[in-house]
Motif scaffolding. Sequence first.
Motif, PDB file in Angstrom:
ATOM      1  N   UNK A 125      -5.231   1.434 -17.588  1.00  0.00           N
ATOM      2  CA  UNK A 125      -6.308   1.910 -16.715  1.00  0.00           C
ATOM      3  C   UNK A 125      -7.079   0.735 -16.113  1.00  0.00           C
ATOM      4  N   UNK A 126      -7.323  -0.292 -16.920  1.00  0.00           N
ATOM      5  CA  UNK A 126      -7.980  -1.492 -16.407  1.00  0.00           C
ATOM      6  C   UNK A 126      -7.092  -2.168 -15.370  1.00  0.00           C
ATOM      7  N   UNK A 127      -5.795  -2.202 -15.662  1.00  0.00           N
ATOM      8  CA  UNK A 127      -4.834  -2.825 -14.748  1.00  0.00           C
ATOM      9  C   UNK A 127      -4.863  -2.136 -13.387  1.00  0.00           C
ATOM     10  N   UNK A 128      -4.833  -0.824 -13.402  1.00  0.00           N
ATOM     11  CA  UNK A 128      -4.822  -0.044 -12.161  1.00  0.00           C
ATOM     12  C   UNK A 128      -6.066  -0.337 -11.323  1.00  0.00           C
ATOM     13  N   UNK A 129      -7.192  -0.567 -11.990  1.00  0.00           N
ATOM     14  CA  UNK A 129      -8.453  -0.811 -11.288  1.00  0.00           C
ATOM     15  C   UNK A 129      -8.642  -2.275 -10.887  1.00  0.00           C
ATOM     16  N   UNK A 130      -7.754  -3.157 -11.324  1.00  0.00           N
ATOM     17  CA  UNK A 130      -7.950  -4.591 -11.127  1.00  0.00           C
ATOM     18  C   UNK A 130      -6.972  -5.149 -10.084  1.00  0.00           C
ATOM     19  N   UNK A 131      -7.450  -5.363  -8.871  1.00  0.00           N
ATOM     20  CA  UNK A 131      -6.598  -5.858  -7.778  1.00  0.00           C
ATOM     21  C   UNK A 131      -5.988  -7.224  -8.103  1.00  0.00           C
ATOM     22  N   UNK A 132      -6.776  -8.092  -8.735  1.00  0.00           N
ATOM     23  CA  UNK A 132      -6.282  -9.427  -9.086  1.00  0.00           C
ATOM     24  C   UNK A 132      -5.074  -9.337 -10.023  1.00  0.00           C
ATOM     25  N   UNK A 133      -5.197  -8.530 -11.075  1.00  0.00           N
ATOM     26  CA  UNK A 133      -4.082  -8.400 -12.014  1.00  0.00           C
ATOM     27  C   UNK A 133      -2.850  -7.815 -11.338  1.00  0.00           C
ATOM     28  N   UNK A 134      -3.052  -6.805 -10.503  1.00  0.00           N
ATOM     29  CA  UNK A 134      -1.912  -6.178  -9.808  1.00  0.00           C
ATOM     30  C   UNK A 134      -1.208  -7.185  -8.898  1.00  0.00           C
ATOM     31  N   UNK A 135      -2.003  -7.972  -8.194  1.00  0.00           N
ATOM     32  CA  UNK A 135      -1.449  -8.979  -7.283  1.00  0.00           C
ATOM     33  C   UNK A 135      -0.609 -10.003  -8.055  1.00  0.00           C
ATOM     34  N   UNK A 136      -1.150 -10.492  -9.168  1.00  0.00           N
ATOM     35  CA  UNK A 136      -0.437 -11.481  -9.991  1.00  0.00           C
ATOM     36  C   UNK A 136       0.819 -10.846 -10.592  1.00  0.00           C
ATOM     37  N   UNK A 137       0.708  -9.596 -11.017  1.00  0.00           N
ATOM     38  CA  UNK A 137       1.854  -8.885 -11.599  1.00  0.00           C
ATOM     39  C   UNK A 137       2.987  -8.794 -10.583  1.00  0.00           C
TER      40      UNK A 137
END
Length: 139
Positions: free
Chosen positions: A114-126
């Motif tokens: 849920x945190x991942x989904x809300x975190x643009x930075x993490x998604x971009x790096x992923x």
Amino acid sequence: MMENLYIQSKESKQERFNNFDMFFAFDNEQFSKGLEKLEVNSDEIVSIGMSGFIRKSDVSTFNEMMESFKDEHNKNMKNDDYVYHMFKYEMGNHEYIITYDDSEILDACDVDEHLFIADERLKEIYLKAKNHYLNEVDQ
């Protein structure tokens, strides 16, 4: 090549974990040898799960070590390079090329979905790590 903070952190944690006074026992003989190694009897130890045992007197020290691992990981999660290498390493480690299971990777990285989904930075790096991983494996 740049230092890989994720691998360094993983190796450092593994070394500290391995050097902690404990034993793993999967049968009675290993259990007896473990008690000898720690110089205790069976009512002086406690299970840490995964067939591992430590002295009852070492519980708070063990918990502090495990807590320090979490704190270190949370601090490192602010570093984009750490996050990138973490995702990419765990994709390789969990055969992402076969499973394409994003939730397994997030779980291995201790990242809440849920945190991942809300975190643009993490998604971009992923996505960057995923593209690089898949391109390297596809060579």
